[in-house]
Write a protein that holds these residues in place. Structure first.
Motif, PDB file in Angstrom:
ATOM      1  N   PHE A 209     -12.156 -10.009   0.530  1.00 54.74           N
ATOM      2  CA  PHE A 209     -13.441  -9.775   1.190  1.00 54.74           C
ATOM      3  C   PHE A 209     -13.959  -8.410   0.772  1.00 54.74           C
ATOM      4  O   PHE A 209     -13.236  -7.417   0.831  1.00 54.74           O
ATOM      5  N   GLY A 210     -15.226  -8.344   0.337  1.00 56.71           N
ATOM      6  CA  GLY A 210     -15.795  -7.056  -0.041  1.00 56.71           C
ATOM      7  C   GLY A 210     -16.531  -7.072  -1.364  1.00 56.71           C
ATOM      8  O   GLY A 210     -16.334  -6.196  -2.192  1.00 56.71           O
ATOM      9  N   LYS A 211     -17.406  -8.059  -1.559  1.00 50.85           N
ATOM     10  CA  LYS A 211     -18.076  -8.183  -2.859  1.00 50.85           C
ATOM     11  C   LYS A 211     -19.494  -7.611  -2.871  1.00 50.85           C
ATOM     12  O   LYS A 211     -20.057  -7.388  -3.941  1.00 50.85           O
ATOM     13  N   ASN A 212     -20.087  -7.385  -1.701  1.00 51.92           N
ATOM     14  CA  ASN A 212     -21.469  -6.886  -1.652  1.00 51.92           C
ATOM     15  C   ASN A 212     -21.608  -5.820  -0.569  1.00 51.92           C
ATOM     16  O   ASN A 212     -20.648  -5.506   0.140  1.00 51.92           O
ATOM     17  N   VAL A 213     -22.792  -5.255  -0.450  1.00 53.40           N
ATOM     18  CA  VAL A 213     -23.016  -4.160   0.494  1.00 53.40           C
ATOM     19  C   VAL A 213     -22.685  -4.571   1.925  1.00 53.40           C
ATOM     20  O   VAL A 213     -22.007  -3.835   2.654  1.00 53.40           O
ATOM     21  N   GLU A 214     -23.146  -5.738   2.330  1.00 50.92           N
ATOM     22  CA  GLU A 214     -22.904  -6.188   3.703  1.00 50.92           C
ATOM     23  C   GLU A 214     -21.409  -6.267   4.006  1.00 50.92           C
ATOM     24  O   GLU A 214     -20.944  -5.782   5.049  1.00 50.92           O
ATOM     25  N   GLU A 215     -20.639  -6.871   3.104  1.00 57.30           N
ATOM     26  CA  GLU A 215     -19.205  -7.020   3.331  1.00 57.30           C
ATOM     27  C   GLU A 215     -18.488  -5.674   3.273  1.00 57.30           C
ATOM     28  O   GLU A 215     -17.600  -5.387   4.088  1.00 57.30           O
ATOM     29  N   LEU A 216     -18.870  -4.846   2.324  1.00 66.78           N
ATOM     30  CA  LEU A 216     -18.230  -3.535   2.192  1.00 66.78           C
ATOM     31  C   LEU A 216     -18.526  -2.645   3.391  1.00 66.78           C
ATOM     32  O   LEU A 216     -17.653  -1.911   3.873  1.00 66.78           O
ATOM     33  N   GLU A 217     -19.750  -2.709   3.901  1.00 64.51           N
ATOM     34  CA  GLU A 217     -20.087  -1.931   5.097  1.00 64.51           C
ATOM     35  C   GLU A 217     -19.286  -2.409   6.301  1.00 64.51           C
ATOM     36  O   GLU A 217     -18.867  -1.602   7.134  1.00 64.51           O
TER      37      GLU A 217
ATOM     38  N   GLY B 104       0.811  -1.212   0.000  1.00 60.26           N
ATOM     39  CA  GLY B 104       0.000   0.000   0.000  1.00 60.26           C
ATOM     40  C   GLY B 104       0.842   1.258   0.000  1.00 60.26           C
ATOM     41  O   GLY B 104       0.555   2.212  -0.732  1.00 60.26           O
ATOM     42  N   LYS B 105       1.898   1.264   0.805  1.00 58.44           N
ATOM     43  CA  LYS B 105       2.731   2.466   0.905  1.00 58.44           C
ATOM     44  C   LYS B 105       3.549   2.712  -0.353  1.00 58.44           C
ATOM     45  O   LYS B 105       3.691   3.863  -0.796  1.00 58.44           O
ATOM     46  N   ILE B 106       4.087   1.670  -0.977  1.00 58.74           N
ATOM     47  CA  ILE B 106       4.857   1.883  -2.207  1.00 58.74           C
ATOM     48  C   ILE B 106       3.927   2.296  -3.341  1.00 58.74           C
ATOM     49  O   ILE B 106       4.300   3.076  -4.226  1.00 58.74           O
ATOM     50  N   SER B 107       2.687   1.813  -3.309  1.00 60.06           N
ATOM     51  CA  SER B 107       1.696   2.259  -4.296  1.00 60.06           C
ATOM     52  C   SER B 107       1.384   3.738  -4.108  1.00 60.06           C
ATOM     53  O   SER B 107       1.245   4.492  -5.090  1.00 60.06           O
ATOM     54  N   LEU B 108       1.287   4.175  -2.863  1.00 52.10           N
ATOM     55  CA  LEU B 108       1.054   5.596  -2.588  1.00 52.10           C
ATOM     56  C   LEU B 108       2.227   6.447  -3.038  1.00 52.10           C
ATOM     57  O   LEU B 108       2.041   7.556  -3.560  1.00 52.10           O
ATOM     58  N   GLU B 109       3.433   5.942  -2.874  1.00 50.64           N
ATOM     59  CA  GLU B 109       4.611   6.671  -3.359  1.00 50.64           C
ATOM     60  C   GLU B 109       4.550   6.822  -4.870  1.00 50.64           C
ATOM     61  O   GLU B 109       4.895   7.873  -5.422  1.00 50.64           O
ATOM     62  N   CYS B 110       4.109   5.778  -5.539  1.00 47.04           N
ATOM     63  CA  CYS B 110       3.976   5.836  -6.998  1.00 47.04           C
ATOM     64  C   CYS B 110       2.878   6.818  -7.394  1.00 47.04           C
ATOM     65  O   CYS B 110       3.043   7.597  -8.338  1.00 47.04           O
ATOM     66  N   ALA B 111       1.768   6.808  -6.664  1.00 47.15           N
ATOM     67  CA  ALA B 111       0.685   7.747  -6.942  1.00 47.15           C
ATOM     68  C   ALA B 111       1.170   9.186  -6.810  1.00 47.15           C
ATOM     69  O   ALA B 111       0.839  10.053  -7.625  1.00 47.15           O
ATOM     70  N   ARG B 112       1.967   9.450  -5.778  1.00 45.33           N
ATOM     71  CA  ARG B 112       2.512  10.795  -5.598  1.00 45.33           C
ATOM     72  C   ARG B 112       3.423  11.167  -6.766  1.00 45.33           C
ATOM     73  O   ARG B 112       3.322  12.270  -7.317  1.00 45.33           O
ATOM     74  N   ALA B 113       4.277  10.236  -7.192  1.00 44.66           N
ATOM     75  CA  ALA B 113       5.204  10.510  -8.287  1.00 44.66           C
ATOM     76  C   ALA B 113       4.464  10.790  -9.595  1.00 44.66           C
ATOM     77  O   ALA B 113       4.893  11.615 -10.402  1.00 44.66           O
ATOM     78  N   LEU B 114       3.323  10.116  -9.787  1.00 40.91           N
ATOM     79  CA  LEU B 114       2.547  10.277 -11.024  1.00 40.91           C
ATOM     80  C   LEU B 114       1.473  11.359 -10.901  1.00 40.91           C
ATOM     81  O   LEU B 114       0.697  11.566 -11.833  1.00 40.91           O
ATOM     82  N   LYS B 115       1.436  12.006  -9.740  1.00 41.25           N
ATOM     83  CA  LYS B 115       0.463  13.071  -9.475  1.00 41.25           C
ATOM     84  C   LYS B 115      -0.984  12.586  -9.579  1.00 41.25           C
ATOM     85  O   LYS B 115      -1.875  13.305 -10.032  1.00 41.25           O
ATOM     86  N   ALA B 116      -1.206  11.350  -9.161  1.00 40.68           N
ATOM     87  CA  ALA B 116      -2.567  10.796  -9.121  1.00 40.68           C
ATOM     88  C   ALA B 116      -3.204  11.173  -7.787  1.00 40.68           C
ATOM     89  O   ALA B 116      -2.687  10.807  -6.734  1.00 40.68           O
ATOM     90  N   PRO B 117      -4.315  11.882  -7.795  1.00 39.67           N
ATOM     91  CA  PRO B 117      -4.928  12.339  -6.539  1.00 39.67           C
ATOM     92  C   PRO B 117      -5.738  11.273  -5.815  1.00 39.67           C
ATOM     93  O   PRO B 117      -6.168  11.491  -4.689  1.00 39.67           O
ATOM     94  N   LEU B 118      -5.949  10.129  -6.471  1.00 42.57           N
ATOM     95  CA  LEU B 118      -6.810   9.103  -5.904  1.00 42.57           C
ATOM     96  C   LEU B 118      -6.206   7.719  -6.124  1.00 42.57           C
ATOM     97  O   LEU B 118      -5.693   7.423  -7.197  1.00 42.57           O
ATOM     98  N   MET B 119      -6.282   6.873  -5.105  1.00 45.07           N
ATOM     99  CA  MET B 119      -5.797   5.501  -5.229  1.00 45.07           C
ATOM    100  C   MET B 119      -6.893   4.514  -4.861  1.00 45.07           C
ATOM    101  O   MET B 119      -7.456   4.567  -3.765  1.00 45.07           O
ATOM    102  N   THR B 120      -7.202   3.626  -5.794  1.00 49.61           N
ATOM    103  CA  THR B 120      -8.169   2.567  -5.556  1.00 49.61           C
ATOM    104  C   THR B 120      -7.508   1.431  -4.787  1.00 49.61           C
ATOM    105  O   THR B 120      -6.397   1.006  -5.114  1.00 49.61           O
ATOM    106  N   VAL B 121      -8.203   0.958  -3.757  1.00 46.01           N
ATOM    107  CA  VAL B 121      -7.676  -0.125  -2.925  1.00 46.01           C
ATOM    108  C   VAL B 121      -8.713  -1.236  -2.786  1.00 46.01           C
ATOM    109  O   VAL B 121      -9.916  -1.003  -2.944  1.00 46.01           O
ATOM    110  N   HIS B 122      -8.232  -2.447  -2.506  1.00 48.22           N
ATOM    111  CA  HIS B 122      -9.087  -3.542  -2.088  1.00 48.22           C
ATOM    112  C   HIS B 122      -9.110  -3.553  -0.561  1.00 48.22           C
ATOM    113  O   HIS B 122      -8.368  -2.823   0.087  1.00 48.22           O
ATOM    114  N   SER B 123      -9.915  -4.433  -0.004  1.00 48.38           N
ATOM    115  CA  SER B 123      -9.964  -4.545   1.453  1.00 48.38           C
ATOM    116  C   SER B 123      -8.645  -5.046   2.024  1.00 48.38           C
ATOM    117  O   SER B 123      -8.330  -4.822   3.187  1.00 48.38           O
TER     118      SER B 123
END
Length: 255
Positions: free
Chosen positions: A146-154, A82-101
């Motif tokens: 984990f995180g395929k439906n409303v119940e799991e995502l909530e 997660g942290k190295i992905s955030l470093e890459c997002a900063r380098a590419l000036k991406a304001p948003l990062m999509t994550v899984h659970s």
């Protein structure tokens, strides 16, 4: 709404060729998928930064490297991804990062909550420090996460985001496969800040299907004006990418 392409479809190409392929198709905006890096935890983010600048593309979003923790001992690795992905997002000036659970669907509830707290307890403050918004994605039925439906995502958001600060990445392909499009829109429609767009099995849309136009109309009703990110199976041909691109260019003019 703004059309974008996940460059994960070209992940087998070297990064310069990856960006060139997107550019040759006429795209101006991309989502950078960490699968495009030879090793998802590669620390050489400046190579990607330099290649993106040379391409003239805009990186609207970044898809984090993913590890669905199946044992607490793996938490440190998920945090690192997660942290190295955030470093890459900063380098590419991406304001948003999509994550899984980042947790396996096979974990017991108590262990799942502990792992969620441990992973996001480190990732969220780091994202805030870098000024990057995190956006949780709904997963497919076949995903190990984990995180395929409303119940799991909530459940996930109740642990990692009790203040409702994170966004939601709506993956239409996954939602169609799990048959929860309407439920997800009802619960998370106002939080959507990225859309992964594809038909079932990540196949491209070639025509105005009812489920597609209804979905776009619903997004418009929520005032959504963010990325529509084509996230297509890697076997999709250049001709078919161009064809679906043309469809969405025409569709998005209506919203």
């Amino acid at each position: 709404m703004r059309l974008s392409l996940s460059n994960g479809i070209f992940s087998k190409l070297r990064i310069n060729e990856n960006f060139k392929a997107a550019k040759n198709l006429g795209f101006q905006d991309i989502e950078f998928n960490m699968k495009s890096i030879k090793k998802e935890h590669d620390t050489d983010v400046y190579r990607e930064q330099k290649a993106l600048a040379a391409s003239g593309l805009n990186c609207l979003t970044l898809h984090s490297a993913v590890l669905h923790v199946k044992d607490p001992i793996e938490v440190h690795q998920a945090v690192y991804y997660g942290k190295i992905s955030l470093e890459c997002a900063r380098a590419l000036k991406a304001p948003l990062m999509t994550v899984h659970s980042n947790v396996s669907k096979k974990l017991p509830a108590k262990v799942r909550a502990e792992c969620l707290e441990a992973v996001f307890g480190e990732i969220k403050p780091f994202a805030k420090k870098l000024g990057i918004k995190l956006s949780l994605e709904n997963l497919s039925f076949n995903s190990t996460g984990f995180g395929k439906n409303v119940e799991e995502l909530e459940e996930v958001l109740g642990v990692i985001d009790p203040k409702g600060e994170m966004g939601f990445t709506f993956d239409l392909c996954h939602a169609l496969e799990t048959k929860v499009v309407d439920e997800l829109l009802d619960r998370f429609g106002s939080r959507v800040c990225n859309v992964h767009m594809a038909d079932k099995h990540h196949k491209p849309f070639f025509e105005r299907k009812t489920e597609l136009t209804l979905f776009l109309s619903a997004l418009h009703g929520f005032g959504y004006d963010g990325p529509i990110t084509l996230e297509l199976v890697h076997t999709t041909s250049m001709a078919d990418i161009a064809k679906t691109k043309k469809l969405f260019e025409n569709l998005l003019k209506e919203y």
